[in-house]
Enzyme design. Sequence first.
Site, PDB file in Angstrom:
ATOM      1  N   ASP A 104      -3.684  -2.833  -0.655  1.00  0.00           N
ATOM      2  CA  ASP A 104      -2.551  -2.678  -1.571  1.00  0.00           C
ATOM      3  C   ASP A 104      -1.261  -2.463  -0.784  1.00  0.00           C
ATOM      4  O   ASP A 104      -1.305  -2.018   0.364  1.00  0.00           O
ATOM      5  CB  ASP A 104      -2.737  -1.417  -2.438  1.00  0.00           C
ATOM      6  CG  ASP A 104      -3.994  -1.472  -3.264  1.00  0.00           C
ATOM      7  OD1 ASP A 104      -4.464  -2.576  -3.546  1.00  0.00           O
ATOM      8  OD2 ASP A 104      -4.485  -0.387  -3.607  1.00  0.00           O
TER       9      ASP A 104
HETATM   10  N1  URA Z   1      -9.025   0.365  -2.373  1.00  0.00           N
HETATM   11  C1  URA Z   1      -7.807   0.541  -2.925  1.00  0.00           C
HETATM   12  O1  URA Z   1      -7.670   1.166  -3.974  1.00  0.00           O
HETATM   13  N2  URA Z   1      -6.760   0.038  -2.288  1.00  0.00           N
HETATM   14  C2  URA Z   1      -6.846  -0.645  -1.130  1.00  0.00           C
HETATM   15  O2  URA Z   1      -5.823  -1.091  -0.605  1.00  0.00           O
HETATM   16  C3  URA Z   1      -8.114  -0.823  -0.572  1.00  0.00           C
HETATM   17  C4  URA Z   1      -9.196  -0.305  -1.217  1.00  0.00           C
END
Ligand code: URA
Length: 230
Positions: A104
């Site tokens: 993310d």
């Molecule tokens: N899980 C998440 O919530 N975000 C990420 O970036 C990776 C795994």
Amino acid sequence: MERLDKFLCDSGVGSRSQVKVILKSGRVTVDGRPEKDAARKIDPKTQTVCLDGEVLGGYRRMVVMLNKPAGYVTATEDKVEKTVMELLPPQLQNLDLKPIGRLDKATEGLLLFTNDGDLLHRLISPKKEIPKVYYAQHEGQAGPEDVAAFAAGLTLRDETQCLPAKLEPLGPGESLITVCEGKYHQVRRMMASRGMPVTYLERREEGPLTLGDLPRGQVRELTETEIQLL
Ligand code: URA
């Protein structure tokens, strides 16, 4: 045999259109003779291609590790946001590297890239189930019931069923989470489903690979041995 322009692109010289201009300018030689014909067929095993006198290597499978900072989206392009591609140094910009999986925008840590399409698809396949370890700061405190619920396989608020995962409380508001799948916002949603919203998230490990001492925002190429381990 392959086309000279493709060979130049695969060597990281530039994009297709940049390669066209470079060829026209007469800076490329094949076996010592200037060559301007983009469609010229060459045999990289027996012929030597140079740009400004420097020998080029052609296609080489590469896997690169980035220690991603927050604020960049995992995409090859985006009209609004900064992308992780902008963090690759100039010499890695034109090698057709693609992110393997995603983090993310707010998540930091280990993100791999490769120019090998087969490897990319193998590693993101749900069948592969590569364990990924995340460090999370979160609200609340993880307890034994949370650990058991993770181990049994959580059901998220929207009824999504998760594979069994490992939750290791480190202290108040801090945990390590190991998951073997990559659903959208997976770790954040898993923690939220147990009433512990995540405030900071960093991926530290992916399969046999760890961030080690790679500084935030920096990249390093994996060795052939590390690629084999994947
Ligand atoms: N899980 C998440 O919530 N975000 C990420 O970036 C990776 C795994």
